[in-house]
Design a protein around this motif. Structure first.
Motif, PDB file in Angstrom:
ATOM      1  N   PHE A   1       0.832  -1.203   0.000  1.00 18.56           N
ATOM      2  CA  PHE A   1       0.000   0.000   0.000  1.00 18.56           C
ATOM      3  C   PHE A   1       0.870   1.258   0.000  1.00 18.56           C
ATOM      4  CE2 PHE A   1      -2.099   3.397   2.424  1.00 18.56           C
ATOM      5  CZ  PHE A   1      -3.211   3.624   1.624  1.00 18.56           C
ATOM      6  N   ILE A   2       1.908   1.246   0.824  1.00 16.62           N
ATOM      7  CA  ILE A   2       2.822   2.391   0.871  1.00 16.62           C
ATOM      8  C   ILE A   2       3.566   2.535  -0.456  1.00 16.62           C
ATOM      9  CG2 ILE A   2       4.916   3.296   1.975  1.00 16.62           C
ATOM     10  CD1 ILE A   2       3.942   2.013   4.573  1.00 16.62           C
ATOM     11  N   GLY A   3       4.013   1.396  -1.014  1.00 13.32           N
ATOM     12  CA  GLY A   3       4.708   1.430  -2.298  1.00 13.32           C
ATOM     13  C   GLY A   3       3.828   1.950  -3.418  1.00 13.32           C
ATOM     14  N   LEU A   4       2.550   1.533  -3.416  1.00 12.85           N
ATOM     15  CA  LEU A   4       1.617   2.013  -4.436  1.00 12.85           C
ATOM     16  C   LEU A   4       1.377   3.511  -4.284  1.00 12.85           C
ATOM     17  CD1 LEU A   4      -0.394   1.517  -6.732  1.00 12.85           C
ATOM     18  CD2 LEU A   4      -2.107   0.907  -4.995  1.00 12.85           C
ATOM     19  N   SER A   5       1.224   3.979  -3.060  1.00 17.38           N
ATOM     20  CA  SER A   5       0.991   5.405  -2.810  1.00 17.38           C
ATOM     21  C   SER A   5       2.175   6.243  -3.283  1.00 17.38           C
ATOM     22  CB  SER A   5       0.747   5.640  -1.318  1.00 17.38           C
ATOM     23  OG  SER A   5      -0.372   4.905  -0.857  1.00 17.38           O
ATOM     24  N   LEU A   6       3.390   5.784  -2.969  1.00 20.76           N
ATOM     25  CA  LEU A   6       4.585   6.523  -3.376  1.00 20.76           C
ATOM     26  C   LEU A   6       4.767   6.473  -4.892  1.00 20.76           C
ATOM     27  CD1 LEU A   6       7.100   5.467  -0.566  1.00 20.76           C
ATOM     28  CD2 LEU A   6       5.970   7.679  -0.848  1.00 20.76           C
ATOM     29  N   SER A   7       4.433   5.342  -5.503  1.00 16.46           N
ATOM     30  CA  SER A   7       4.546   5.234  -6.962  1.00 16.46           C
ATOM     31  C   SER A   7       3.568   6.162  -7.655  1.00 16.46           C
ATOM     32  CB  SER A   7       4.312   3.785  -7.406  1.00 16.46           C
ATOM     33  OG  SER A   7       5.316   2.925  -6.904  1.00 16.46           O
ATOM     34  N   LEU A   8       2.335   6.238  -7.145  1.00 17.72           N
ATOM     35  CA  LEU A   8       1.341   7.151  -7.717  1.00 17.72           C
ATOM     36  C   LEU A   8       1.771   8.607  -7.528  1.00 17.72           C
ATOM     37  CD1 LEU A   8      -1.984   5.421  -6.597  1.00 17.72           C
ATOM     38  CD2 LEU A   8      -1.009   5.509  -8.903  1.00 17.72           C
ATOM     39  N   LEU A   9       2.409   8.894  -6.405  1.00 17.67           N
ATOM     40  CA  LEU A   9       2.929  10.244  -6.174  1.00 17.67           C
ATOM     41  C   LEU A   9       4.014  10.576  -7.195  1.00 17.67           C
ATOM     42  CD1 LEU A   9       3.087  12.840  -4.537  1.00 17.67           C
ATOM     43  CD2 LEU A   9       4.600  11.665  -2.924  1.00 17.67           C
ATOM     44  N   GLN A  10       4.855   9.588  -7.513  1.00 22.67           N
ATOM     45  CA  GLN A  10       5.897   9.807  -8.522  1.00 22.67           C
ATOM     46  C   GLN A  10       5.286  10.039  -9.905  1.00 22.67           C
ATOM     47  OE1 GLN A  10       9.556   7.212  -8.161  1.00 22.67           O
ATOM     48  NE2 GLN A  10       8.347   6.282  -6.530  1.00 22.67           N
ATOM     49  N   VAL A  11       4.220   9.294 -10.217  1.00 26.50           N
ATOM     50  CA  VAL A  11       3.527   9.522 -11.489  1.00 26.50           C
ATOM     51  C   VAL A  11       3.012  10.957 -11.557  1.00 26.50           C
ATOM     52  CG1 VAL A  11       1.523   8.898 -12.893  1.00 26.50           C
ATOM     53  CG2 VAL A  11       2.886   7.105 -11.801  1.00 26.50           C
ATOM     54  N   ALA A  12       2.429  11.425 -10.454  1.00 26.53           N
ATOM     55  CA  ALA A  12       1.926  12.800 -10.399  1.00 26.53           C
ATOM     56  C   ALA A  12       3.062  13.803 -10.588  1.00 26.53           C
ATOM     57  CB  ALA A  12       1.216  13.046  -9.069  1.00 26.53           C
ATOM     58  N   LEU A  13       4.227  13.506  -9.998  1.00 30.07           N
ATOM     59  CA  LEU A  13       5.376  14.405 -10.137  1.00 30.07           C
ATOM     60  C   LEU A  13       5.886  14.436 -11.572  1.00 30.07           C
ATOM     61  CD1 LEU A  13       7.403  13.614  -6.879  1.00 30.07           C
ATOM     62  CD2 LEU A  13       6.058  15.662  -7.380  1.00 30.07           C
ATOM     63  N   VAL A  14       5.831  13.282 -12.253  1.00 30.35           N
ATOM     64  CA  VAL A  14       6.262  13.224 -13.654  1.00 30.35           C
ATOM     65  C   VAL A  14       5.446  14.189 -14.499  1.00 30.35           C
ATOM     66  CG1 VAL A  14       6.327  11.779 -15.725  1.00 30.35           C
ATOM     67  CG2 VAL A  14       7.196  10.889 -13.566  1.00 30.35           C
ATOM     68  N   PHE A  15       4.125  14.162 -14.318  1.00 30.38           N
ATOM     69  CA  PHE A  15       3.239  15.015 -15.116  1.00 30.38           C
ATOM     70  C   PHE A  15       3.263  16.470 -14.641  1.00 30.38           C
ATOM     71  CE2 PHE A  15       1.518  10.838 -16.083  1.00 30.38           C
ATOM     72  CZ  PHE A  15       1.260  10.946 -17.444  1.00 30.38           C
ATOM     73  N   ARG A  16       3.480  16.662 -13.332  1.00 26.93           N
ATOM     74  CA  ARG A  16       3.443  18.030 -12.797  1.00 26.93           C
ATOM     75  C   ARG A  16       4.714  18.807 -13.125  1.00 26.93           C
ATOM     76  NH1 ARG A  16       3.587  22.440 -11.895  1.00 26.93           N
ATOM     77  NH2 ARG A  16       2.779  23.701 -10.166  1.00 26.93           N
ATOM     78  N   TYR A  17       5.858  18.153 -13.040  1.00 32.24           N
ATOM     79  CA  TYR A  17       7.127  18.862 -13.186  1.00 32.24           C
ATOM     80  C   TYR A  17       7.926  18.423 -14.400  1.00 32.24           C
ATOM     81  CZ  TYR A  17       6.249  20.479  -8.440  1.00 32.24           C
ATOM     82  OH  TYR A  17       5.695  21.047  -7.322  1.00 32.24           O
ATOM     83  N   HIS A  18       7.270  17.757 -15.343  1.00 36.97           N
ATOM     84  CA  HIS A  18       7.985  17.378 -16.555  1.00 36.97           C
ATOM     85  C   HIS A  18       8.206  18.611 -17.410  1.00 36.97           C
ATOM     86  CE1 HIS A  18       8.953  15.337 -20.352  1.00 36.97           C
ATOM     87  NE2 HIS A  18       9.291  14.321 -19.589  1.00 36.97           N
ATOM     88  N   LYS A  19       9.403  18.751 -17.927  1.00 37.16           N
ATOM     89  CA  LYS A  19       9.738  19.903 -18.763  1.00 37.16           C
ATOM     90  C   LYS A  19       8.973  19.820 -20.084  1.00 37.16           C
ATOM     91  CE  LYS A  19      12.741  21.743 -15.955  1.00 37.16           C
ATOM     92  NZ  LYS A  19      12.492  23.031 -15.289  1.00 37.16           N
ATOM     93  N   GLY A  20       8.272  20.878 -20.443  1.00 39.73           N
ATOM     94  CA  GLY A  20       7.528  20.909 -21.685  1.00 39.73           C
ATOM     95  C   GLY A  20       6.066  20.559 -21.463  1.00 39.73           C
ATOM     96  N   HIS A  21       5.365  20.254 -22.550  1.00 40.78           N
ATOM     97  CA  HIS A  21       3.943  19.938 -22.495  1.00 40.78           C
ATOM     98  C   HIS A  21       3.717  18.611 -21.785  1.00 40.78           C
ATOM     99  CE1 HIS A  21      -0.213  19.384 -23.987  1.00 40.78           C
ATOM    100  NE2 HIS A  21      -0.196  20.703 -24.031  1.00 40.78           N
TER     101      HIS A  21
END
Length: 258
Positions: free
Chosen positions: A207-227
């Motif tokens: 559960f913790i691993g899934l939560s952290l992985s989903l947070l990383q996915v959110a970070l990819v889309f939030r702070y990815h350079k460009g569109h």
């Protein structure tokens, strides 16, 4: 029922498969370092930690007589030990006048300390629960909670990286396909642990691993350079370039043999 088969057979079986595929993912990188006799960008510390973590789950799976937990970890023990020994051998050959690097000593300490730790846990639980009528159950709980702690630490490792990403507003260091595989793997073990065997040692870290992985996915889309769509298309482009380069190298090798 179909639901029972899905939760108790399909989910853990796929979890075993994906876990072992993840353990195999550093293979080409380690073999390249082995061939070149130089580590390059390979960091051996995660291999040592992987060894200690999986060693505990092999013991836990054996105590539970749970083949899914056992086989999801035993190959991880063998592969991580191989990766670690390979890296230690390379670092030993790079040592100057028998003065080993700090990294070498750290990796060596983690492996030896991990083996010693689990050996001590074995003798302690044997002595501590000797007079208990349910000593096997107590041993399972003790080993299980220790495995749970180590697994949570393993999943929490990316927290420092995520903090840096938020600070710099740049998520280029995160590789989306790997994160998505982690999400799938954690989801499978979460379902099996929560709804199949009802074991917090299995579903808690997942559960913790899934939560952290989903947070990383959110970070990819939030702070990815460009569109935002580059977060999806970027890794596809990366893999396409890799495949194209591999094909070109194979063609060159074929022409050179003619």
């Amino acid at each position: 029922s179909a639901t029972n088969i899905l939760i108790n057979v399909v989910c853990p079986a796929l979890g075993v498969l994906i876990s072992n595929m993840m353990f195999l993912s550093p293979w080409s990188l380690v073999m390249t370092a082995r061939k070149n006799r130089h580590l390059g960008n390979v960091n051996p510390i995660p291999f040592a930690i992987m060894f200690v973590n999986n060693l505990g789950f092999v013991v836990y799976g054996s105590l539970l007589s749970n083949y899914y937990i056992f086989f999801s970890s035993v190959f991880g023990v063998l592969l991580s030990l191989f990766y670690t020994i390979t890296c230690l051998t390379i670092m030993a050959k790079e040592a100057v006048e028998d003065e080993f690097s700090e990294l070498y000593l750290q990796v060596e300490g983690v492996v030896l300390g991990g083996i010693g730790f689990w050996a001590i846990i074995g003798i302690v639980q044997t002595s501590l629960f000797h007079s208990f009528s349910d000593r096997q159950q107590q041993a399972r709980l003790m080993v299980g909670y220790i495995c749970c702690f180590f697994n949570i630490c393993y999943y929490a490792a990316p927290l420092s990286t995520m903090a840096e990403i938020i600070a710099t507003k740049d998520s280029s260091s995160l590789y989306l396909p790997n994160i998505l595989v982690n999400c799938l793997n954690a989801t499978l073990w979460l379902c099996y642990g929560a709804f199949g065997v009802h074991n917090i040692v299995v579903w808690g870290p997942s559960f913790i691993g899934l939560s952290l992985s989903l947070l990383q996915v959110a970070l990819v889309f939030r702070y990815h350079k460009g569109h935002w769509f580059e977060a999806v298309s970027g890794w596809i482009t990366h893999r396409t370039i890799q495949m194209k380069t591999r094909v070109e190298n194979e063609d060159d090798d074929g022409q050179s043999t003619l």
